[in-house]
Design a protein around this motif. Sequence first.
Motif, mmCIF file in Angstrom:
data_model
loop_
_atom_site.group_PDB
_atom_site.id
_atom_site.type_symbol
_atom_site.label_atom_id
_atom_site.label_comp_id
_atom_site.label_asym_id
_atom_site.label_seq_id
_atom_site.Cartn_x
_atom_site.Cartn_y
_atom_site.Cartn_z
ATOM 1 N N GLN A 21 -5.061 10.581 -7.603
ATOM 2 C CA GLN A 21 -5.926 10.042 -8.662
ATOM 3 C C GLN A 21 -7.388 10.417 -8.412
ATOM 4 O OE1 GLN A 21 -4.616 5.999 -8.100
ATOM 5 N NE2 GLN A 21 -3.382 6.039 -9.969
ATOM 6 N N ILE A 22 -7.803 10.365 -7.133
ATOM 7 C CA ILE A 22 -9.197 10.721 -6.806
ATOM 8 C C ILE A 22 -9.445 12.189 -7.108
ATOM 9 C CG2 ILE A 22 -10.817 10.970 -4.884
ATOM 10 C CD1 ILE A 22 -9.446 8.469 -3.660
ATOM 11 N N LEU A 23 -8.456 13.074 -6.730
ATOM 12 C CA LEU A 23 -8.632 14.514 -7.001
ATOM 13 C C LEU A 23 -8.679 14.779 -8.504
ATOM 14 C CD1 LEU A 23 -6.216 16.065 -4.340
ATOM 15 C CD2 LEU A 23 -8.713 16.090 -4.320
ATOM 16 N N GLU A 24 -7.835 14.088 -9.266
ATOM 17 C CA GLU A 24 -7.872 14.258 -10.724
ATOM 18 C C GLU A 24 -9.214 13.832 -11.274
ATOM 19 O OE1 GLU A 24 -4.541 11.922 -11.892
ATOM 20 O OE2 GLU A 24 -3.189 13.636 -12.005
ATOM 21 N N ALA A 25 -9.753 12.726 -10.757
ATOM 22 C CA ALA A 25 -11.069 12.256 -11.216
ATOM 23 C C ALA A 25 -12.142 13.268 -10.865
ATOM 24 C CB ALA A 25 -11.374 10.896 -10.579
ATOM 25 N N ALA A 26 -12.059 13.850 -9.627
ATOM 26 C CA ALA A 26 -13.056 14.833 -9.210
ATOM 27 C C ALA A 26 -12.999 16.083 -10.071
ATOM 28 C CB ALA A 26 -12.825 15.180 -7.738
ATOM 29 N N VAL A 27 -11.772 16.559 -10.366
ATOM 30 C CA VAL A 27 -11.620 17.760 -11.201
ATOM 31 C C VAL A 27 -12.111 17.484 -12.619
ATOM 32 C CG1 VAL A 27 -9.930 19.334 -12.216
ATOM 33 C CG2 VAL A 27 -9.769 18.714 -9.804
ATOM 34 N N SER A 28 -11.848 16.266 -13.113
ATOM 35 C CA SER A 28 -12.234 15.948 -14.489
ATOM 36 C C SER A 28 -13.749 15.939 -14.678
ATOM 37 C CB SER A 28 -11.654 14.589 -14.887
ATOM 38 O OG SER A 28 -12.268 13.555 -14.143
ATOM 39 N N VAL A 29 -14.496 15.690 -13.606
ATOM 40 C CA VAL A 29 -15.961 15.695 -13.729
ATOM 41 C C VAL A 29 -16.540 17.009 -13.238
ATOM 42 C CG1 VAL A 29 -16.084 13.192 -13.488
ATOM 43 C CG2 VAL A 29 -16.311 14.620 -11.456
ATOM 44 N N GLY A 30 -15.665 17.991 -12.890
ATOM 45 C CA GLY A 30 -16.131 19.302 -12.451
ATOM 46 C C GLY A 30 -16.859 19.259 -11.125
ATOM 47 N N SER A 31 -16.309 18.541 -10.183
ATOM 48 C CA SER A 31 -16.965 18.359 -8.887
ATOM 49 C C SER A 31 -17.191 19.691 -8.189
ATOM 50 C CB SER A 31 -16.108 17.443 -8.008
ATOM 51 O OG SER A 31 -16.623 17.419 -6.701
ATOM 52 N N ARG A 32 -18.422 19.842 -7.633
ATOM 53 C CA ARG A 32 -18.730 21.057 -6.893
ATOM 54 C C ARG A 32 -18.536 20.877 -5.390
ATOM 55 N NH1 ARG A 32 -22.651 20.217 -10.591
ATOM 56 N NH2 ARG A 32 -24.035 19.296 -9.011
ATOM 57 N N THR A 33 -18.371 19.664 -4.970
ATOM 58 C CA THR A 33 -18.221 19.408 -3.534
ATOM 59 C C THR A 33 -16.763 19.462 -3.088
ATOM 60 O OG1 THR A 33 -18.044 17.040 -3.928
ATOM 61 C CG2 THR A 33 -20.249 17.919 -3.523
ATOM 62 N N LEU A 34 -15.844 19.582 -4.069
ATOM 63 C CA LEU A 34 -14.419 19.571 -3.725
ATOM 64 C C LEU A 34 -14.040 20.774 -2.881
ATOM 65 C CD1 LEU A 34 -11.829 17.969 -4.141
ATOM 66 C CD2 LEU A 34 -11.408 19.301 -6.207
ATOM 67 N N GLU A 35 -14.694 21.949 -3.173
ATOM 68 C CA GLU A 35 -14.332 23.168 -2.460
ATOM 69 C C GLU A 35 -14.640 23.072 -0.973
ATOM 70 O OE1 GLU A 35 -14.864 28.017 -2.964
ATOM 71 O OE2 GLU A 35 -15.840 26.621 -4.351
ATOM 72 N N ALA A 36 -15.697 22.345 -0.655
ATOM 73 C CA ALA A 36 -16.059 22.196 0.747
ATOM 74 C C ALA A 36 -15.018 21.364 1.519
ATOM 75 C CB ALA A 36 -17.441 21.542 0.856
ATOM 76 N N GLN A 37 -14.321 20.504 0.813
ATOM 77 C CA GLN A 37 -13.322 19.649 1.449
ATOM 78 C C GLN A 37 -11.924 20.280 1.437
ATOM 79 O OE1 GLN A 37 -14.172 16.591 2.688
ATOM 80 N NE2 GLN A 37 -16.315 16.911 2.089
ATOM 81 N N LEU A 38 -11.814 21.490 0.842
ATOM 82 C CA LEU A 38 -10.497 22.028 0.537
ATOM 83 C C LEU A 38 -9.656 22.295 1.791
ATOM 84 C CD1 LEU A 38 -8.668 22.867 -1.764
ATOM 85 C CD2 LEU A 38 -9.591 25.177 -1.606
ATOM 86 N N ASP A 39 -10.244 22.875 2.826
ATOM 87 C CA ASP A 39 -9.447 23.222 4.015
ATOM 88 C C ASP A 39 -8.810 21.991 4.631
ATOM 89 O OD1 ASP A 39 -10.000 25.871 3.694
ATOM 90 O OD2 ASP A 39 -11.725 25.861 5.066
ATOM 91 N N ALA A 40 -9.592 20.952 4.769
ATOM 92 C CA ALA A 40 -9.039 19.710 5.349
ATOM 93 C C ALA A 40 -7.971 19.120 4.445
ATOM 94 C CB ALA A 40 -10.169 18.705 5.572
ATOM 95 N N LEU A 41 -8.236 19.179 3.136
ATOM 96 C CA LEU A 41 -7.256 18.656 2.185
ATOM 97 C C LEU A 41 -5.925 19.409 2.289
ATOM 98 C CD1 LEU A 41 -9.338 18.091 -1.059
ATOM 99 C CD2 LEU A 41 -7.848 16.407 0.018
ATOM 100 N N LEU A 42 -6.014 20.741 2.260
ATOM 101 C CA LEU A 42 -4.784 21.539 2.272
ATOM 102 C C LEU A 42 -4.015 21.357 3.578
ATOM 103 C CD1 LEU A 42 -6.049 24.850 0.622
ATOM 104 C CD2 LEU A 42 -4.547 23.133 -0.378
ATOM 105 N N ALA A 43 -4.717 21.346 4.681
ATOM 106 C CA ALA A 43 -4.029 21.188 5.975
ATOM 107 C C ALA A 43 -3.289 19.848 6.035
ATOM 108 C CB ALA A 43 -5.047 21.292 7.112
ATOM 109 N N THR A 44 -3.984 18.794 5.588
ATOM 110 C CA THR A 44 -3.364 17.464 5.656
ATOM 111 C C THR A 44 -2.184 17.361 4.691
ATOM 112 O OG1 THR A 44 -5.505 16.516 6.229
ATOM 113 C CG2 THR A 44 -3.788 14.987 5.461
ATOM 114 N N LEU A 45 -2.393 17.845 3.462
ATOM 115 C CA LEU A 45 -1.323 17.755 2.468
ATOM 116 C C LEU A 45 -0.121 18.614 2.857
ATOM 117 C CD1 LEU A 45 -3.447 17.840 -0.813
ATOM 118 C CD2 LEU A 45 -2.199 15.890 0.119
ATOM 119 N N HIS A 46 -0.380 19.804 3.395
ATOM 120 C CA HIS A 46 0.710 20.682 3.825
ATOM 121 C C HIS A 46 1.522 20.017 4.926
ATOM 122 C CE1 HIS A 46 2.579 24.231 5.827
ATOM 123 N NE2 HIS A 46 2.687 24.659 4.574
#
Length: 1569
Positions: free
Chosen positions: A289-314
């Motif tokens: 839900q948080i990621l959907e909210a971030a994408v819906s507002v066009g967050s620019r800081t999401l890319e910086a968090q991507l590596d940690a997100l992908l590693a944890t989710l994977h």
Amino acid sequence: MAESYIEKLSFTLLDAITDKEPVVQEQVCSALRFLGEARPRETLRACDAYLRQHDKLAQPYRALILRAMEMVLSSHIHQLDKDTASILILLASSEMTRTKGLDCDWQRAASSVLVAVGKRFINQVMEEVLSRFQPGVLPHCSVLQTLASLSVSNAFGMVPFLPSILSTMLPMLGMAKQDALRVVFCCALQHFSESTLEYLANLDQAPDPTVRRDAFAADIFSAYDILFHHWLQSRDAKLRLAVVAALGPMSHLLPSEKLEEQLPRLLPGVLSLYKKHAETFHVSKSLGQILEAAVSVGSRTLEAQLDALLATLHTQICVPVESSSPLVMSSQKEVLRCFTVLACCLPDRLLAFLLPRLDTSSERLRVGTLQILRHLINSAAAQMEVKKPFILSAMRLPLLDTNNKVKRAVVQVISAMAHHGYLEQPGGEVMIEYIVQQCALPPEQEPEKPGPDGEDLAAADSVRAVSVRTLYLVSTTVDRMSDVLWPYLMEFLVPAHFTEALTPLCRSLVHLALKRQEAGADAFLVPFEAHANLPSPYAVTTRLLVVSSHPYLGDGRGAASLRLLRVMRHSIHPLLAQPWETAVPLLLEHLEAHTEETLSLQEWEEKLLAFLRDTLAVVSDDTWTCQLSLEMRKRLPSYNRVPQEKNFLYKCLGTALAAAASREVVRKSLQELLGAASYQQQAEHEGLACCFGICATAHLEDTLTQLEDFIRSDVLRKSSGIFSIFKDRGEQELEKVKSALILCYGHVAARAPHELVLAKVESEVLRNMFQCFSTKDPALKLCLVQSLCMVSQAICSSAQASSFYFSRKAELVAQMMEFIRAEPLDSLKTPLRKKAMLACTHLVSLEPALEEQARADVIRGCLYSVLALVPEPDREDGGSQESLYQDTVRALEDLLAGLLQRNMTPQGLQIMVEHLSPWIKSPKGHERARALGLSTRLLRHFRQHLHVSALVPFHNLGLLVGLFSPRCADLCPATRQQAVDCVYTLLYLQLGHEGFSRDYRDDVAEQLLGLKDGLVHPDPATLFHTCHSVAQIIAKRLPPDQLISLLLTMFEGLGDPDKNCSRAATVMINCLLKERGPALLEKVPEIVSVLRSKLQETQGEHILPAAQHGLYLLASQHCAAVVSSLLGSPLPFDSHTCALWRALAVQPSLTTQVLELLLEKMSRDVPFKESRAFLLGSSPHRVATLLPLVATCALYEVLSAPASGTAVLELYPQLLVALLLRVSCTVGVQLPRNLQVKERRGTGTAPARSLEPCSSAVDALQALLLRGGSQDVAQCMQLEGGWELLRTSAGHEEGVTRLASAMARCAGPRLPLVVKALVCTQNSPYEMQRVTSTAFLAELLSSNVVNDLMLLESLLDNLAARQKDSSTSVRRLVLRGLANVASGSPDKEKVEFREASIRLFGHLNKACHGDCEEVFLEQVVGGLVPLLLHLQDPQAPVASACRFALCMCVPNLECEELAATFHKHLQEGRSLHFGEFLNSTCKHLMHHFPDLLGRLVSTNLFYFKSTLEEVRAAAPMFTGFLVLHAEPEQKPQVDLEQLIAALQLLLRDPAPGVREKSAETLGRLVKFA
């Protein structure tokens, strides 16, 4: 009135809510809900009033009432009025907040009531709840929970209140110090946010469309700040999960800039929770839900968090799932949703992370990555479109993985690719081939090691199953794949390693072809020339035809292959379009009509070969035919691992060669086949031979020439060194080559035109076979026998067989018998016996005929070889063993039938049965069963081929029927039925000899077939009753001249080792004696003699009673002859003779005849003879005559039988007098000299009775008194020593006196007739008899009984007449008699009263007719309630009596439905479901007799006070069902006040079951509101 009534019912039930038994509590709640269903308003108000009046009622009971109210509200909220709603709101609010406790069941129940009311009356509920939600004061937990639940159940009604609620709530967050309270706040915020998002998403339906997201942003952010920065750091796991669950929906309501600002802290904070919690569903859902909210507002800081997100989710996807619970599965779905969200905004970074992870050796990482990839291909198709080449390239590495879990994941990815156009790209064929490879995995694999491999095995099966489904779905549902798969999939049809994939391949190809056929006329034609890798039409035809030979293998690949052939018919050959369109469906219909178990493979192969022959005939192109045969020959090696299919391919090849016109091609093909055959494979011999045999149908000369050339070659020429072209073949392989060649000769002879074969049998075929008869090799021996069988059959099938003289026939038959005798008797492993007997069957029909001794040797040898076989124990291959045995038996039957056919006379049949007779009587059950089976079929054969030109006697019918009929009781059920079949056939044979036609049906004989079912029954009574019926039928149809031979044969059967058959023989003998006894007068002595001898010979407890019964039957028709025959038995009687005498006492009239005959025999002859040969000076002595002595002994035996009592009473006076006089005239009489010797010999064995004439007479007299009811007389004699006195000369007179005295005292009523009979003997020529009679009469005069019986005058007259008797003893006794005149003179009751009275009631009702019916109808109504209730009586006899009485009473009610119900439920021996039965009964009573309601209810009230718990529980249940099915207008019949009061009392009954039923009934009384 109605409201007060409902209140009364409700209060009565509510008073019982405090019951200690949960089941009663539950029933009370159920009854309340029942009331609420009918009258919701009144019931709810009653509950409200009760709770207010009972303020101190404990919490658990209040919770139960509130739960019941909530359930009523949920169903009837739209019927609730505003006033009642207000009352309930106040009640629930008060109940909810009465205590400060957290989260108790009572508070939740009250909250549920508020939520239920709030679905319709939201404003009133909110007004009350908000009054308890004041600023600055921490609210009650239940208030917050109620607000949260209201927002979920009624979002449109709640959202307008949320701004004010949030403004009041925010200051409270800082005041909440307890973790439990904080959890409640978090849940409330979560639900508030979710309901707000739902409201905003459906503004078009909302009551206030002006509501905007901004209205909530500030308050939500304030709450977010406290939750994330303070509460999320708590050590309480429950609180942390509640916080994260709230943050997800709250993030959508945060201001955009605040969300962007918080993401760098929010995302790591949420990700860190994965390490703290094992249950991650709420974390994953919130993160998505948080990621959907971030994408819906066009967050620019999401890319910086991507590596940690992908590693944890994977990691979350790759972690092993230890549970398949819905929450764990849901968590995985939420993680995948996160990947979808990221793919939509950052696809390049995402693939750059995922694709390298396919190149790993870790199963978990690879499977997890493939799972994510499949999800992205499906859920982010647009973003993945341009990435297809990269994804396809990366997928090549997982294709090499052998792990089954990885395979399954790969297949699932390929399936997703197919739907989204990946397989149309370069490299897509590799993916398709991978799917086909997985389809070709074996369906079952044996694990090499136990343990983990078991899981791997299950996965392997899943891989194949998933692949098969995937291939079919891709072929049928993805239109874009049509051009990719057609005709590419054909490349996989022919290679052997794709065999297991044939079924899915064919199904897919059929679907693709049909789809292309719809698209255009030529679109479905296969361009074989344009595709170099496609198999030729000859290869496709060969492949599909061969795999169809075993159609059910590989998931039914036979039908799939044939369907593919049908759709490819135009591509195979243009001329086949119409023929295959007709022929293939017929083949498919045949498959559909059978299963794998019922399909005959031989018949199926013939159909396929016929299909091939027809195909070759239609094409009629020798070039095409030769090319097809070449392809078939080329494909032979590829079937080395599947010998059955290779054999069929041989047959196909033979069929193609037979159709070929080119003799050169045929000769070359046969030569190559002989040279290339794998002779070491036994299974291949049959295929090669079939090929040669089929080819010989059109090319006999060429076939024999090639075989001859091969035999003459170096292959079969022995030498010390090498075999020319077969240098490595030794002696053992040489035998295998011979086996194959001999089989070839057999098949050639069997299949080639018989007229052509006949000329070459001895010159070419048998000449090569004779050289091998001396072999010891089992395989070669079997081939020899099989081939000889085929050759002999071919000769017999020839039109010139009758004129063919087989010079070496006897030699061949002898050789076959040698083979048969050499077979072991402990097992049946090869068909050699069967085939040898089949060969003999064909040979014996040829000329010259066998000699008599040779015939007998054949029969004996074959019977011994088959019948003596030891039965095989149950094994895994038991089915094949049994099949081989049955085939062997059929071969034996055919052989015996063939031999019998040469002598179709009764004598010929007798000879055959004589051979079978020892086996029929064998002590071994399996041998008897086999022999009876053979006999059955031989007799049928004899009947079917019987031709009687003149009326001739069937002279041995009795012998044959006597042999078979006792086997109707054999221990084996099948044998018993076969015995009946034998008798059945024999009776029809008799009818045939009497001149009846073969199709004549005799009603009597046909009854035998109806008796066969009774022989299956193991119960001896049923079995022997059936045997008796069989004997009755035999008796009706047996000719008179056969009767005695039948009986004598059955007498022989008494000694049968099978006791059942021995018993059956006795039953049948007795039946025949009864049915046909009148015709046996002349044979009585013979029959009696045989009976006696059989009793002496055989030991069996059943034989004696049966023989006794038989003698009884014979005596009932020929009494005098039987008695005379038995009197001829030697003395002393043995036990069997004694038993036979006692058998004549079973029936009074017969016993009377026997006794009279014995009295006559005893009196006819003089009792003794005086010996004149005595020494000088000695006194003469008397010797007893034989007939009276034997008759006396016989009398004793008859009188000893208890059943003789009736006849003894009838003849009592005559018997008493005759025996008394017999005693008198045998005193001092000696036995004949020959019997004296026997007496002395028997002394050592302590005989039961003495043969001494007087003692035997005394014993008979004593037996008479005991059997005639004069036990007191006998006892007096015993006590007074009278019996001993009677036996001696000195004491005899005194003994008679004591006997008379005892009879006067104890048997007075018997004396008049005794005196009358005794007086008649006063003129006896024997002095001792006159003395005895006078002594008896004289003693009677001393008793007053002569006055009582008015005997005095007659006795005096008689004695006076004796005064001039020549005997002084008589005159003395007369005087004594006259002197005597001067001096003389709570058992316990066994039947229970209740049971007896109930049954009597039932009988009386059954018997009532006419005028009494109305009276008894009244009684039935009156007795209905107690009878129904006492079906629950704990005493089983009483309950059973009630069932009986009810079934007897119900006809008087004249209600078919009620009678049907009683019949269905009350059958004796059937378990009764009382509730179901009572419900159905009450339904019919109220429908047909509504006026009985009041009477039935009042009668039930009486039983509310029963002492039996079961009855007390049944009575309210009965009442409840009556009310349930009654109409409201019947209410006046019932006194509701009385009924409710009575039920109220029952609610306090000590038995929980009674209380439960009372509560249930109270709920049903709402019907009368």
